[in-house]
Design a protein around this motif. Structure first.
Motif, PDB file in Angstrom:
ATOM      1  N   GLY A  36       0.837  -1.241   0.027  1.00  0.00           N
ATOM      2  CA  GLY A  36      -0.176  -0.228  -0.092  1.00  0.00           C
ATOM      3  C   GLY A  36       0.670   1.219   0.064  1.00  0.00           C
ATOM      4  O   GLY A  36       0.584   2.225  -0.866  1.00  0.00           O
ATOM      5  N   LEU A  37       1.789   1.237   0.804  1.00  0.00           N
ATOM      6  CA  LEU A  37       2.963   2.269   0.622  1.00  0.00           C
ATOM      7  C   LEU A  37       3.173   2.532  -0.728  1.00  0.00           C
ATOM      8  O   LEU A  37       3.565   3.628  -0.908  1.00  0.00           O
ATOM      9  N   THR A  40       0.713   3.888  -3.051  1.00  0.00           N
ATOM     10  CA  THR A  40       0.480   5.210  -2.543  1.00  0.00           C
ATOM     11  C   THR A  40       1.673   6.285  -2.929  1.00  0.00           C
ATOM     12  O   THR A  40       1.327   7.282  -3.734  1.00  0.00           O
ATOM     13  N   THR A  59      -4.980   9.770  -3.606  1.00  0.00           N
ATOM     14  CA  THR A  59      -3.718   9.134  -3.004  1.00  0.00           C
ATOM     15  C   THR A  59      -4.070   8.728  -1.615  1.00  0.00           C
ATOM     16  O   THR A  59      -3.443   7.673  -1.308  1.00  0.00           O
ATOM     17  N   ARG A  60      -4.943   9.451  -0.835  1.00  0.00           N
ATOM     18  CA  ARG A  60      -5.294   8.867   0.416  1.00  0.00           C
ATOM     19  C   ARG A  60      -6.363   7.610   0.366  1.00  0.00           C
ATOM     20  O   ARG A  60      -6.089   6.724   1.213  1.00  0.00           O
ATOM     21  N   THR A  62      -6.210   5.328  -2.080  1.00  0.00           N
ATOM     22  CA  THR A  62      -5.118   4.183  -2.302  1.00  0.00           C
ATOM     23  C   THR A  62      -4.671   3.493  -0.943  1.00  0.00           C
ATOM     24  O   THR A  62      -4.691   2.444  -0.921  1.00  0.00           O
ATOM     25  N   LEU A  63      -4.086   4.489  -0.096  1.00  0.00           N
ATOM     26  CA  LEU A  63      -3.509   4.025   1.409  1.00  0.00           C
ATOM     27  C   LEU A  63      -4.492   3.439   2.061  1.00  0.00           C
ATOM     28  O   LEU A  63      -4.451   2.279   2.690  1.00  0.00           O
ATOM     29  N   TYR A  66      -5.631  -0.169   1.349  1.00  0.00           N
ATOM     30  CA  TYR A  66      -4.573  -1.187   1.698  1.00  0.00           C
ATOM     31  C   TYR A  66      -4.665  -1.172   3.251  1.00  0.00           C
ATOM     32  O   TYR A  66      -4.409  -2.320   3.715  1.00  0.00           O
TER      33      TYR A  66
END
Length: 119
Positions: A36-37, A40, A59-60, A62-63, A66
């Motif tokens: 996830g990192l 992101t 972007t938020r 996406t993280l 995960y």
């Protein structure tokens, strides 16, 4: 006497199997966070030239996706560790951890639904 020994041996086998399964689930959760990192960071680096609210939200999100999965895996690992030989202390800790992780997951998923574009 031999039957009693086989029961003890079976219990130990189950305890070892659950211990290894718990370890695999925890490692999987950590790997999900790592992936996830990376996802992101990739999203963020690709969009560094574009300065908009939509890019930040994507972007938020996406993280968050995960992290939600990793929280589920970590909670599963905690349940596995308590399932084999629970003590009241372990059950209390599991309950506290479950409440915290469930609340975190709830708010993450709620934010995902609020910020995600309609399909």
């Amino acid at each position: 006497m031999l039957a009693g020994q086989s029961i003890v041996g079976a219990e130990e086998l189950v305890m070892h199997a659950v211990h290894w399964l718990k370890l695999m689930v925890e490692v999987t959760g950590a790997l999900v966070i790592g992936m996830g990192l990376l996802a992101t960071l990739t999203t963020w680096i690709r969009s560094i030239r574009i300065s908009s609210k939509d890019v930040f939200i994507e972007t938020r999100l996406t993280l968050a996706r995960y992290l939600a999965l990793a929280l589920e895996l970590q909670l599963g690992a905690d349940i596995l560790s308590t399932a084999v030989s629970p003590s009241w202390d372990q059950i209390g800790k599991l309950a506290a951890i479950a409440v915290i992780r469930t609340a975190l997951n709830y708010f993450l998923l709620r934010e995902l639904h609020e910020d995600s574009p309609p399909c």
